[in-house]
Design a protein around this motif. Structure first.
Motif, PDB file in Angstrom:
ATOM      1  N   THR A 192       0.839  -1.197   0.000  1.00 46.41           N
ATOM      2  CA  THR A 192       0.000   0.000   0.000  1.00 46.41           C
ATOM      3  C   THR A 192       0.876   1.250   0.000  1.00 46.41           C
ATOM      4  O   THR A 192       2.070   1.180   0.325  1.00 46.41           O
ATOM      5  N   PRO A 193       0.307   2.411  -0.349  1.00 46.42           N
ATOM      6  CA  PRO A 193       1.122   3.637  -0.375  1.00 46.42           C
ATOM      7  C   PRO A 193       1.745   3.975   0.970  1.00 46.42           C
ATOM      8  O   PRO A 193       2.786   4.643   1.015  1.00 46.42           O
ATOM      9  N   LEU A 224      -8.502  -1.756  -3.671  1.00 46.98           N
ATOM     10  CA  LEU A 224      -7.068  -1.515  -3.783  1.00 46.98           C
ATOM     11  C   LEU A 224      -6.837  -0.008  -3.757  1.00 46.98           C
ATOM     12  O   LEU A 224      -7.341   0.715  -4.632  1.00 46.98           O
ATOM     13  N   PRO A 225      -6.131   0.528  -2.767  1.00 43.17           N
ATOM     14  CA  PRO A 225      -5.889   1.978  -2.734  1.00 43.17           C
ATOM     15  C   PRO A 225      -5.088   2.436  -3.946  1.00 43.17           C
ATOM     16  O   PRO A 225      -4.229   1.714  -4.463  1.00 43.17           O
ATOM     17  N   GLY A 226      -5.380   3.634  -4.414  1.00 43.90           N
ATOM     18  CA  GLY A 226      -4.599   4.213  -5.493  1.00 43.90           C
ATOM     19  C   GLY A 226      -3.138   4.335  -5.095  1.00 43.90           C
ATOM     20  O   GLY A 226      -2.811   4.679  -3.970  1.00 43.90           O
ATOM     21  N   GLY A 227      -2.231   4.049  -6.022  1.00 42.87           N
ATOM     22  CA  GLY A 227      -0.804   4.074  -5.738  1.00 42.87           C
ATOM     23  C   GLY A 227      -0.266   2.794  -5.157  1.00 42.87           C
ATOM     24  O   GLY A 227       0.923   2.719  -4.820  1.00 42.87           O
ATOM     25  N   SER A 228      -1.114   1.762  -5.013  1.00 35.40           N
ATOM     26  CA  SER A 228      -0.643   0.475  -4.488  1.00 35.40           C
ATOM     27  C   SER A 228       0.233  -0.237  -5.523  1.00 35.40           C
ATOM     28  O   SER A 228       0.191   0.044  -6.722  1.00 35.40           O
ATOM     29  N   SER A 282      -8.038   8.379  -7.562  1.00 30.95           N
ATOM     30  CA  SER A 282      -9.211   7.634  -8.015  1.00 30.95           C
ATOM     31  C   SER A 282      -9.145   7.408  -9.514  1.00 30.95           C
ATOM     32  O   SER A 282      -8.526   8.184 -10.247  1.00 30.95           O
ATOM     33  N   PRO A 283      -9.791   6.343 -10.012  1.00 22.16           N
ATOM     34  CA  PRO A 283      -9.808   6.093 -11.453  1.00 22.16           C
ATOM     35  C   PRO A 283     -10.570   7.209 -12.183  1.00 22.16           C
ATOM     36  O   PRO A 283     -11.476   7.845 -11.642  1.00 22.16           O
ATOM     37  N   ALA A 284     -10.182   7.417 -13.409  1.00 20.47           N
ATOM     38  CA  ALA A 284     -10.902   8.391 -14.235  1.00 20.47           C
ATOM     39  C   ALA A 284     -12.276   7.828 -14.581  1.00 20.47           C
ATOM     40  O   ALA A 284     -12.436   6.625 -14.731  1.00 20.47           O
TER      41      ALA A 284
END
Length: 451
Positions: A347-348, A378-382, A448-450
């Protein structure tokens, strides 16, 4: 009380008193004792030579073989210094020079000295590859002296190391520890060792060529990862330490039409051409199956299993297939395993977690068995790390301990780019190297995803 006169015994004629051997017999016994002592020493040296030949023949890494030759020769003749000069391809000058026996101070004094160029006595042995014994190096007409800082050396024993008539290099020994010059027995020992060393060097060179060829073939079968933007991905493959062993480890990652990223890693059972061919077939089949939009990983593996049964027969393989996809304002990882080790998620905030779940059964065992799917946010940047068992298997260590060690290394370098993180994990693996290994690292975009 007075004693009567003592009776003197007449002197024994013809030699020493009774009970002692005559002089000629004593001389003969001393000579026999000396011969027995010499024979015992010869037997010990012969036993040491045989042990040395066996030890050298077991080595396959060329640098280890070369160093082992020098140290073994020094032990057998009790030399203070030793060196091995490796000739270039033309055989007329030294390309490598491996000295042994120098102290740290002597090595420091020679740190700025150039590699010996094969002049003087070294060059004489290159041009005339017959055994050479010198009692006074500095007084020999072929001597060219030593560079500044070189320790003084007085005596020399040099022999050529050849492989089927081709001279590979020369073995140099200087200064016996007892101060005496090298004798004919030392020369015989060095010549015998050089013969075995030539075979060991040839084996090591053949090992390097076979390993290099097998590794090149294996790498040609593996893909170069495409552009995965907005994801970042990298992979690394390392062959096993066994010479010429082909592996079945493989990996792949592609960006799918629905903007998800698919990543897979697998291992075909076996270490031969059949395993390598099955690995290539499996990877290509899986790429085609993945382009079905939003097909769950478990269903893709089930289709792959049935296809492999029809094409590759009884081959068995493990695999882990993951889809990293946007779900609303979050990322999600959806995966399915076929008897494979779980993915590792970083994780980040630098926490590591293995995604333990039902591992399923390997491909090629029973295509009718259902395969489970698993999913989690899944957190962004994982960062997702997939790997084969060659990274973490060690026969003398529990698999959990090796997995924990790999996780610690990954956490310590979690901020590195995927390519560097792959190399670090492969360089610091806790396994014993008996199997090839592959590592695939995929980093999720931050935020977050686009839409």
């Amino acid at each position: 009380m007075e004693q009567g006169p003592q009776r003197e015994e007449p002197p024994h004629r013809g030699g020493p008193r009774p009970g002692g051997p005559p002089p000629d017999l004593r001389t003969e016994l001393d000579r026999i004792h000396e011969q027995l002592h010499t024979l015992t020493l010869a037997q010990e040296r012969l036993r040491g030579l045989l042990d040395a030949v066996m030890a050298i023949s077991r080595e396959l890494e060329l640098p280890v073989v070369l160093h082992r030759i020098v140290t073994t020769a020094m032990e057998l003749v009790d030399a203070r210094y030793g060196a091995l000069g490796v000739l270039d391809e033309n055989g007329d000058k030294l390309a490598r020079f491996i000295p042994v026996g120098l102290s740290r101070e002597e090595e420091a004094a020679l740190a700025d000295a150039d590699l010996p160029r094969g002049h003087g006595l070294l060059g004489h042995l290159i041009r005339h590859p017959e055994p050479l014994r010198v009692e006074g190096i500095s007084s020999h007409p072929q001597s060219s002296g030593f560079p500044p800082g070189h320790p003084p050396m007085r005596t020399l024993l040099g022999v050529a190391i050849g492989v089927r008539g081709q001279i590979y290099g020369d073995l140099y020994l200087t200064d016996r520890r007892d101060g005496r010059p090298f004798d004919s027995q030392d020369e015989d020992i060095a010549v015998a060792l050089a013969g075995a060393a030539g075979v060991a060097v040839e084996n090591a060179r053949l090992y390097e060529r076979v390993r290099s060829g097998a590794e090149t073939f294996q790498r040609l079968l593996l893909p170069r990862l495409p552009d995965l933007h907005p994801f970042e991905g990298a992979a690394v493959y390392r062959p096993a330490t066994v010479p010429g062993q082909l592996g079945g480890d493989w990996y792949d990652a592609i960006l799918l039409p629905d903007k998800a990223c698919a990543a897979v890693i697998g291992d075909v059972v076996g270490h031969d051409l059949k395993a390598a061919a099955t690995m290539a077939q499996t990877r290509n089949m899986l790429r085609a199956l993945l382009y079905d939009r939003r097909t769950p990983p478990a269903l893709v593996l089930a289709k792959l299993d049935r296809t492999l049964q029809a094409v590759a027969g009884s081959s068995v393989a493990t695999a882990c297939l993951a889809r990293i996809e946007p779900r609303g304002r979050e990322w999600s990882i959806r995966w399915s395993a076929a008897g494979h080790l779980p993915p590792l998620v970083l994780t980040p905030d630098r926490r590591a977690e293995y995604l333990y779940a039902d591992p399923g059964i390997p491909l090629g065992v029973d295509p009718a068995q259902p395969r489970p799917d698993h999913s989690r946010p899944l957190p962004g940047g994982s960062t997702v790390v997939l790997f084969t068992d060659g990274l973490v298997e060690h026969p003398a260590r529990p698999i959990d301990a090796c997995l924990d060690e790999t996780a610690r290394v990954a956490v310590a370098h979690a901020g590195e780019p995927p390519e560097r993180l792959c190399r670090i994990l492969a360089d610091h693996h806790p396994s014993d190297g008996h199997d090839d290994l592959a590592v695939l690292v995929l980093r999720v975009p931050g935020g977050s995803p686009a839409p």
